[in-house]
Design an enzyme around this catalytic site. Structure first.
Site, PDB file in Angstrom:
ATOM      1  N   LYS A 208      -1.521   6.837 -10.539  1.00 46.16           N
ATOM      2  CA  LYS A 208      -2.692   6.389 -11.297  1.00 46.16           C
ATOM      3  C   LYS A 208      -3.969   6.888 -10.622  1.00 46.16           C
ATOM      4  CE  LYS A 208      -5.029   2.183 -12.773  1.00 46.16           C
ATOM      5  NZ  LYS A 208      -4.979   0.731 -12.953  1.00 46.16           N
ATOM      6  N   GLU A 214       1.498   8.129   0.178  1.00 40.14           N
ATOM      7  CA  GLU A 214       2.907   8.506   0.063  1.00 40.14           C
ATOM      8  C   GLU A 214       3.083   9.607  -0.980  1.00 40.14           C
ATOM      9  OE1 GLU A 214       1.666   5.488   0.105  1.00 40.14           O
ATOM     10  OE2 GLU A 214       2.976   4.069   1.145  1.00 40.14           O
ATOM     11  N   GLY A 269      -0.795  -0.495 -12.535  1.00 39.58           N
ATOM     12  CA  GLY A 269       0.352   0.310 -12.120  1.00 39.58           C
ATOM     13  C   GLY A 269       1.686  -0.329 -12.501  1.00 39.58           C
ATOM     14  N   ARG A 270       1.800  -1.632 -12.275  1.00 39.56           N
ATOM     15  CA  ARG A 270       3.084  -2.303 -12.545  1.00 39.56           C
ATOM     16  C   ARG A 270       3.289  -2.589 -14.024  1.00 39.56           C
ATOM     17  NH1 ARG A 270      -0.512  -5.050  -9.557  1.00 39.56           N
ATOM     18  NH2 ARG A 270      -1.336  -7.048 -10.268  1.00 39.56           N
ATOM     19  N   GLU A 355       3.577  -8.685  -7.136  1.00 41.69           N
ATOM     20  CA  GLU A 355       2.255  -8.079  -6.976  1.00 41.69           C
ATOM     21  C   GLU A 355       1.273  -8.767  -7.934  1.00 41.69           C
ATOM     22  OE1 GLU A 355       1.275  -3.752  -7.717  1.00 41.69           O
ATOM     23  OE2 GLU A 355       1.490  -3.629  -5.555  1.00 41.69           O
ATOM     24  N   HIS A 386      30.037 -12.029  -5.208  1.00 39.41           N
ATOM     25  CA  HIS A 386      30.893 -11.853  -4.032  1.00 39.41           C
ATOM     26  C   HIS A 386      30.070 -11.652  -2.770  1.00 39.41           C
ATOM     27  CE1 HIS A 386      34.533 -11.734  -6.464  1.00 39.41           C
ATOM     28  NE2 HIS A 386      33.734 -11.180  -7.368  1.00 39.41           N
ATOM     29  N   LYS A 506      -2.855  -0.494   4.288  1.00 41.74           N
ATOM     30  CA  LYS A 506      -3.156   0.927   4.059  1.00 41.74           C
ATOM     31  C   LYS A 506      -4.287   1.376   4.980  1.00 41.74           C
ATOM     32  CE  LYS A 506      -2.227   0.921  -0.934  1.00 41.74           C
ATOM     33  NZ  LYS A 506      -2.816   1.109  -2.261  1.00 41.74           N
TER      34      LYS A 506
END
Ligand code: F6P
Length: 542
Positions: A208, A214, A269-270, A355, A386, A506
């Protein structure tokens, strides 16, 4: 909006009193006293059937929760969001992911601009591009067709694309391979590309902001990798496209903005998997099926926008979460899809929910005196049974669980699907009703083992059922959780659309980078622990 803290509201107080009255009641008794609840405490919309009868509630609880929603003006706040008002107060932004799935021809004018027209202009460009890749018309630098698409992004620019790709794999073009690189850990990039040829690979750089460390680091490595193999900077034009809101940074990186697909600051973003961030999804399943995905989102949006709260799936699910978080003290919510294709759905939900609702102040910036967003987690069933279900069944914490199942599998094989689904129903049953001491004894269990085998039960579940996993259903399912998150955030009076909490880490990392890499050891001005760790790392990295 009410200015009193939520916990002082009459409806909140009424719920607290009601909780004291019913929290001791067992689901066994609630079902025995009210056999009709299994059919009554249900709701259905956009292909999803919700059974919420195995929650620790009565009709009165639902009535009181709806009262809380109304006192917190859920309907008005929902309408404000849909209208394009700047409900993301700390960033002064509209929140309009719902516009991303409004049908062509409808209009939503915000600040004098028809955002739906903008959305469809981008969707049309995405569709034309996707067709060129899928048909083989788009050629790489050496004239070969593209065989592998690598989405490079992180957070919302990764989790939506990877979750949707896995969820809709059944519908994907199997002549194309899709990879996803997110982590700045070089292993992610190296493993994703080690068997690929650059001349058949297309990178979709999804960010965005186009400023995320990253993603830019991986994008630069991708560029070096392509140029290293093809020996020509001109190859970038055929092997890179960008998805971003920031054309300037895309151009600075060296991607022609003609090969950029845009979106807008009103898409968080999400909440972006159905924007241009879904480009890899569209290439994988084709524009028509991407359209079905959007239609599913829209159907759930319309349900949330228009259905009375009594029948409103996202509102009910959001309110039940509030009920457990604030009145039972639940710390986490499990989401267990009994559908292998949804294996990344819990990871996707973690960003969407945590978030959004991991907040410590109200929209006005006042400290909050009650709990907000719970931890969301999960794994596909039956695998989780399990491993960690033991704790849900007999641990000391209350963990409400959503179980998601389908009437039909996309891969029929013998009796697998019936076995799978029997577990959905059995788990909901076991969690709710447990096994009494008398039942355990009646099985002839030795005295000393009896307490270990008693299952207290009274553990709540929602069961969500749908016919089969289609693009349309996936859209509806994601929108259901989006609006459930909105409902929770509205009750908690928080801004569900900012994420300031991720910024400090950050900024500190940016300060530390040169301290790790500089020649002579720099003056370290951190706390003694951080200083010592940096020194040790410098010694280790050689
Ligand atoms: O750091 C968190 C975050 O800002 C998320 O909200 C977002 O989805 C992700 O980083 C990626 O951001 P971008 O798409 O701008 O690279």
């Amino acid at each position: 909006m009410p200015t009193t803290p939520r916990s002082d509201l009459p409806s909140w107080q009424a719920l607290a009193t009601h909780h004291a009255e019913i929290s001791g009641r067992h689901l066994r008794d609630l079902f025995a006293d009210d056999p009709g609840r299994g059919e009554r405490l249900t709701a259905e919309a956009a292909g999803l059937y919700l059974d919420y009868s195995k929650n620790r509630i009565t009709d009165e609880t639902v009535r009181l929760l709806l009262g809380l929603a109304r006192e917190c003006e859920l309907e008005q706040r929902r309408d404000l969001m849909f209208s394009g008002a700047r409900v993301n107060t700390s960033e002064h932004r509209s929140v309009l992911h719902v516009a991303l799935r409004m049908p062509k021809g409808s209009t939503l004018v915000v600040d004098g601009v028809d955002v739906v027209a903008q959305v469809h202009e981008v969707l049309d460009r995405m569709a034309a591009f996707a067709q060129r890749i899928r048909s083989g018309e788009w050629r790489g630098h050496t004239g070969k067709r593209i065989r592998t698409i690598v989405n490079v992004g992180i957070g919302g620019s990764d989790l939506g694309p990877v979750m949707a790709y896995e969820a809709l794999r059944h519908y994907t073009d199997r002549d194309l391979t899709f990879r996803f690189v997110s982590n700045v850990d070089s292993t992610d990039f190296v493993e994703a590309t080690r068997d690929l040829s650059a001349d058949e690979t297309l990178f979709v750089i999804s960010s965005k902001t186009f400023g995320t460390l990253e993603t830019l680091t991986n994008a630069h490595s991708a560029r070096d990798w392509v140029i290293g193999q093809l020996g020509d900077e001109a190859a970038i034009a055929k092997h890179f496209v960008a998805v971003s809101t920031n054309a300037q940074r895309v151009a600075e990186f060296g991607i022609d903005t003609a090969n950029m697909f845009g979106f807008w600051d009103w898409v968080g973003g999400r909440y972006s998997m159905d924007s241009a961030i879904g480009l890899s999804t569209m290439v994988a399943i084709g524009p028509e099926r991407f359209g079905e995905l959007l239609a599913g989102f829209h159907e759930m949006d319309e349900h949330f926008r228009t259905a009375p709260l009594e029948e409103n799936l996202p509102a009910l699910m959001g309110l039940l979460t509030v009920w457990y978080v604030n009145f039972f003290g639940a710390q986490s919510i499990g989401v267990m899809p009994y559908e292998q294709y949804l294996k990344r759905f819990p990871a996707y939900l973690q960003q969407l929910t945590m978030e959004s609702n991991g907040k410590h102040v109200t929209r006005d910036g006042d400290p909050i005196g009650y709990d907000t967003g719970p931890v969301y987690w999960g794994e596909p069933g039956t695998n989780g049974q399990h491993s960690f279900y033991q704790l849900i069944h007999q641990g000391t914490r209350l963990i409400p669980v959503d179980l998601i199942g389908f009437g039909q599998t996309l891969n029929p094989l013998g009796d697998h699907h019936d076995l799978l689904m029997s577990n959905v129903f059995a788990q909901a049953q076991a969690l709710a009703f447990g096994k009494t001491e008398a039942e355990v004894r009646a099985e002839g269990t030795a005295d000393d083992v009896v307490p270990h085998r008693v299952m207290e039960g009274n553990r709540p579940t929602n069961v969500l059922l749908a016919d089969r996993l289609t693009p349309r259903l996936l859209g509806a399912l994601v929108a259901l959780y989006e609006h459930s998150v909105f409902t929770q955030g509205t009750i908690w009076d928080i801004d569900s659309f900012d994420q300031w909490g991720v910024e400090l880490g950050k900024a500190l990392a940016a300060k530390i980078i040169p301290e790790l890499t500089s020649g002579p050891e720099p003056e370290l001005g951190h706390d003694s622990s951080t200083n010592a760790l940096i020194r040790r790392y410098r010694g280790m990295r050689g």
